[in-house]
Design a protein around this motif. Structure first.
Motif, PDB file in Angstrom:
ATOM      1  N   GLU A  35       0.902  -1.129   0.208  1.00 46.00           N
ATOM      2  CA  GLU A  35      -0.217   0.006  -0.024  1.00 46.00           C
ATOM      3  C   GLU A  35       0.903   1.246  -0.080  1.00 46.00           C
ATOM      4  O   GLU A  35       0.682   2.186  -0.674  1.00 46.00           O
ATOM      5  CB  GLU A  35      -0.993   0.048   1.136  1.00 46.00           C
ATOM      6  CG  GLU A  35      -1.780   1.122   1.243  1.00 46.00           C
ATOM      7  CD  GLU A  35      -2.712   1.040   2.502  1.00 46.00           C
ATOM      8  OE1 GLU A  35      -3.387   1.905   2.959  1.00 46.00           O
ATOM      9  OE2 GLU A  35      -3.343  -0.184   2.770  1.00 46.00           O
ATOM     10  N   VAL A  36       1.844   1.335   0.761  1.00 45.01           N
ATOM     11  CA  VAL A  36       2.926   2.480   0.745  1.00 45.01           C
ATOM     12  C   VAL A  36       3.555   2.549  -0.602  1.00 45.01           C
ATOM     13  O   VAL A  36       3.399   3.565  -1.111  1.00 45.01           O
ATOM     14  CB  VAL A  36       3.941   2.160   1.880  1.00 45.01           C
ATOM     15  CG1 VAL A  36       4.923   3.406   1.855  1.00 45.01           C
ATOM     16  CG2 VAL A  36       3.137   2.245   3.266  1.00 45.01           C
ATOM     17  N   ARG A  37       3.881   1.539  -1.163  1.00 42.92           N
ATOM     18  CA  ARG A  37       4.772   1.369  -2.249  1.00 42.92           C
ATOM     19  C   ARG A  37       3.935   2.052  -3.272  1.00 42.92           C
ATOM     20  O   ARG A  37       4.148   2.966  -4.233  1.00 42.92           O
ATOM     21  CB  ARG A  37       5.172   0.121  -2.617  1.00 42.92           C
ATOM     22  CG  ARG A  37       6.092  -0.021  -3.896  1.00 42.92           C
ATOM     23  CD  ARG A  37       6.152  -1.191  -4.766  1.00 42.92           C
ATOM     24  NE  ARG A  37       4.691  -1.645  -4.863  1.00 42.92           N
ATOM     25  CZ  ARG A  37       4.425  -2.841  -4.851  1.00 42.92           C
ATOM     26  NH1 ARG A  37       5.081  -3.971  -4.642  1.00 42.92           N
ATOM     27  NH2 ARG A  37       3.155  -3.416  -5.147  1.00 42.92           N
ATOM     28  N   ASP A  38       2.352   1.466  -3.305  1.00 47.56           N
ATOM     29  CA  ASP A  38       1.626   2.035  -4.507  1.00 47.56           C
ATOM     30  C   ASP A  38       1.470   3.352  -4.330  1.00 47.56           C
ATOM     31  O   ASP A  38       1.163   4.228  -5.307  1.00 47.56           O
ATOM     32  CB  ASP A  38       0.106   1.155  -4.251  1.00 47.56           C
ATOM     33  CG  ASP A  38       0.555  -0.389  -4.816  1.00 47.56           C
ATOM     34  OD1 ASP A  38       1.362  -0.649  -5.346  1.00 47.56           O
ATOM     35  OD2 ASP A  38      -0.390  -1.088  -4.324  1.00 47.56           O
ATOM     36  N   THR A  39       1.094   4.012  -3.181  1.00 43.78           N
ATOM     37  CA  THR A  39       0.806   5.487  -2.963  1.00 43.78           C
ATOM     38  C   THR A  39       2.135   6.123  -3.347  1.00 43.78           C
ATOM     39  O   THR A  39       2.098   7.188  -3.970  1.00 43.78           O
ATOM     40  CB  THR A  39       0.715   5.657  -1.305  1.00 43.78           C
ATOM     41  OG1 THR A  39      -0.385   4.942  -0.703  1.00 43.78           O
ATOM     42  CG2 THR A  39       0.608   7.290  -1.096  1.00 43.78           C
ATOM     43  N   LEU A  40       3.189   5.734  -2.920  1.00 39.63           N
ATOM     44  CA  LEU A  40       4.484   6.450  -3.529  1.00 39.63           C
ATOM     45  C   LEU A  40       4.581   6.476  -5.103  1.00 39.63           C
ATOM     46  O   LEU A  40       5.058   7.477  -5.830  1.00 39.63           O
ATOM     47  CB  LEU A  40       5.960   5.832  -3.080  1.00 39.63           C
ATOM     48  CG  LEU A  40       6.379   6.047  -1.520  1.00 39.63           C
ATOM     49  CD1 LEU A  40       7.375   5.517  -1.072  1.00 39.63           C
ATOM     50  CD2 LEU A  40       6.463   7.570  -1.818  1.00 39.63           C
ATOM     51  N   ASN A  41       4.180   5.142  -5.721  1.00 44.56           N
ATOM     52  CA  ASN A  41       4.193   5.165  -7.132  1.00 44.56           C
ATOM     53  C   ASN A  41       3.158   6.155  -7.720  1.00 44.56           C
ATOM     54  O   ASN A  41       3.654   6.685  -8.754  1.00 44.56           O
ATOM     55  CB  ASN A  41       3.857   3.640  -7.583  1.00 44.56           C
ATOM     56  CG  ASN A  41       4.970   2.810  -7.668  1.00 44.56           C
ATOM     57  OD1 ASN A  41       6.159   3.365  -8.331  1.00 44.56           O
ATOM     58  ND2 ASN A  41       5.064   1.629  -7.423  1.00 44.56           N
ATOM     59  N   ASN A  42       2.048   6.215  -7.278  1.00 40.54           N
ATOM     60  CA  ASN A  42       0.999   7.089  -7.663  1.00 40.54           C
ATOM     61  C   ASN A  42       1.637   8.689  -7.536  1.00 40.54           C
ATOM     62  O   ASN A  42       1.253   9.435  -8.779  1.00 40.54           O
ATOM     63  CB  ASN A  42      -0.264   7.097  -6.884  1.00 40.54           C
ATOM     64  CG  ASN A  42      -0.878   5.716  -7.258  1.00 40.54           C
ATOM     65  OD1 ASN A  42      -0.624   5.296  -8.430  1.00 40.54           O
ATOM     66  ND2 ASN A  42      -1.712   5.153  -6.481  1.00 40.54           N
ATOM     67  N   LYS A  43       2.075   8.902  -6.479  1.00 40.29           N
ATOM     68  CA  LYS A  43       2.600  10.389  -6.353  1.00 40.29           C
ATOM     69  C   LYS A  43       3.858  10.582  -7.124  1.00 40.29           C
ATOM     70  O   LYS A  43       3.789  11.638  -7.896  1.00 40.29           O
ATOM     71  CB  LYS A  43       3.020  10.528  -4.847  1.00 40.29           C
ATOM     72  CG  LYS A  43       2.017  10.651  -3.807  1.00 40.29           C
ATOM     73  CD  LYS A  43       2.707  10.820  -2.490  1.00 40.29           C
ATOM     74  CE  LYS A  43       1.747  10.887  -1.240  1.00 40.29           C
ATOM     75  NZ  LYS A  43       2.263  11.126  -0.126  1.00 40.29           N
ATOM     76  N   LYS A  44       4.559   9.607  -7.642  1.00 38.47           N
ATOM     77  CA  LYS A  44       5.908   9.960  -8.432  1.00 38.47           C
ATOM     78  C   LYS A  44       5.245   9.903  -9.872  1.00 38.47           C
ATOM     79  O   LYS A  44       5.644  10.635 -10.458  1.00 38.47           O
ATOM     80  CB  LYS A  44       6.726   8.641  -8.503  1.00 38.47           C
ATOM     81  CG  LYS A  44       7.943   8.376  -9.259  1.00 38.47           C
ATOM     82  CD  LYS A  44       8.482   7.154  -9.143  1.00 38.47           C
ATOM     83  CE  LYS A  44       9.511   7.106 -10.479  1.00 38.47           C
ATOM     84  NZ  LYS A  44       9.980   5.547 -10.587  1.00 38.47           N
ATOM     85  N   GLN A  45       4.169   9.161 -10.202  1.00 37.92           N
ATOM     86  CA  GLN A  45       3.476   9.257 -11.499  1.00 37.92           C
ATOM     87  C   GLN A  45       3.124  10.811 -11.710  1.00 37.92           C
ATOM     88  O   GLN A  45       3.200  11.384 -12.997  1.00 37.92           O
ATOM     89  CB  GLN A  45       2.585   8.130 -11.813  1.00 37.92           C
ATOM     90  CG  GLN A  45       2.055   8.166 -13.197  1.00 37.92           C
ATOM     91  CD  GLN A  45       3.233   8.023 -14.338  1.00 37.92           C
ATOM     92  OE1 GLN A  45       3.757   7.095 -14.076  1.00 37.92           O
ATOM     93  NE2 GLN A  45       3.087   8.830 -15.194  1.00 37.92           N
TER      94      GLN A  45
END
Length: 139
Positions: A35-45
């Motif tokens: 969940e943390v990784r997915d949130t970071l990926n979304n912010k990064k995108q």
């Protein structure tokens, strides 16, 4: 560079995501980590979209600069100046912030520029000849 903070934030997030992927191997709370990784990926995108939003315009500006240099032998000083000009136009250090390379060769590849290097044994610095613009991206 006008996008320096944005570029650094994306690189930091990429590093954080890589660290999370490594930590996942050693920790048991996989769902929470994902969940943390997915949130970071979304912010990064979102940040990446913002960073690259003006690339089409920047490419056109670079093309105008590069057209003046077609078929000329560029020595060290001219290569350094070209690299700085490209970085200034795009407002960032690297053509692709997810990759580590940020030199002239990396930018020329990203911009689909056709070029060749000529070995210059006298100066130990290869000369660059830009020959044109590719119609499609070559890998």
């Amino acid at each position: 560079m006008r996008n320096e903070k944005l570029e650094k934030a994306i690189v930091k997030m990429s590093n954080d995501i890589a660290a999370i992927n490594i930590a996942k191997k050693y920790l048991s709370n996989i769902e929470e980590i994902n969940e943390v990784r997915d949130t970071l990926n979304n912010k990064k995108q979102l940040l990446s979209n913002e960073l690259y939003t003006e690339d089409h315009k920047s490419y056109s500006e670079c093309r105008e600069v590069i057209e003046e240099l077609l078929d000329k032998e560029l020595e060290k000083e001219e290569q350094v100046k070209l690299l700085e000009t490209i970085k200034e136009i795009f407002g960032r250090q690297a053509p692709n912030v997810s990759k580590k390379s940020n030199g002239l060769n990396a930018w020329l590849k990203e911009l689909n520029i056709q070029y060749s290097w000529i070995n210059d044994e006298e100066t130990d610095w290869d000369k660059l000849i830009i020959t044109g613009f590719a119609l499609y991206k070559q890998d």
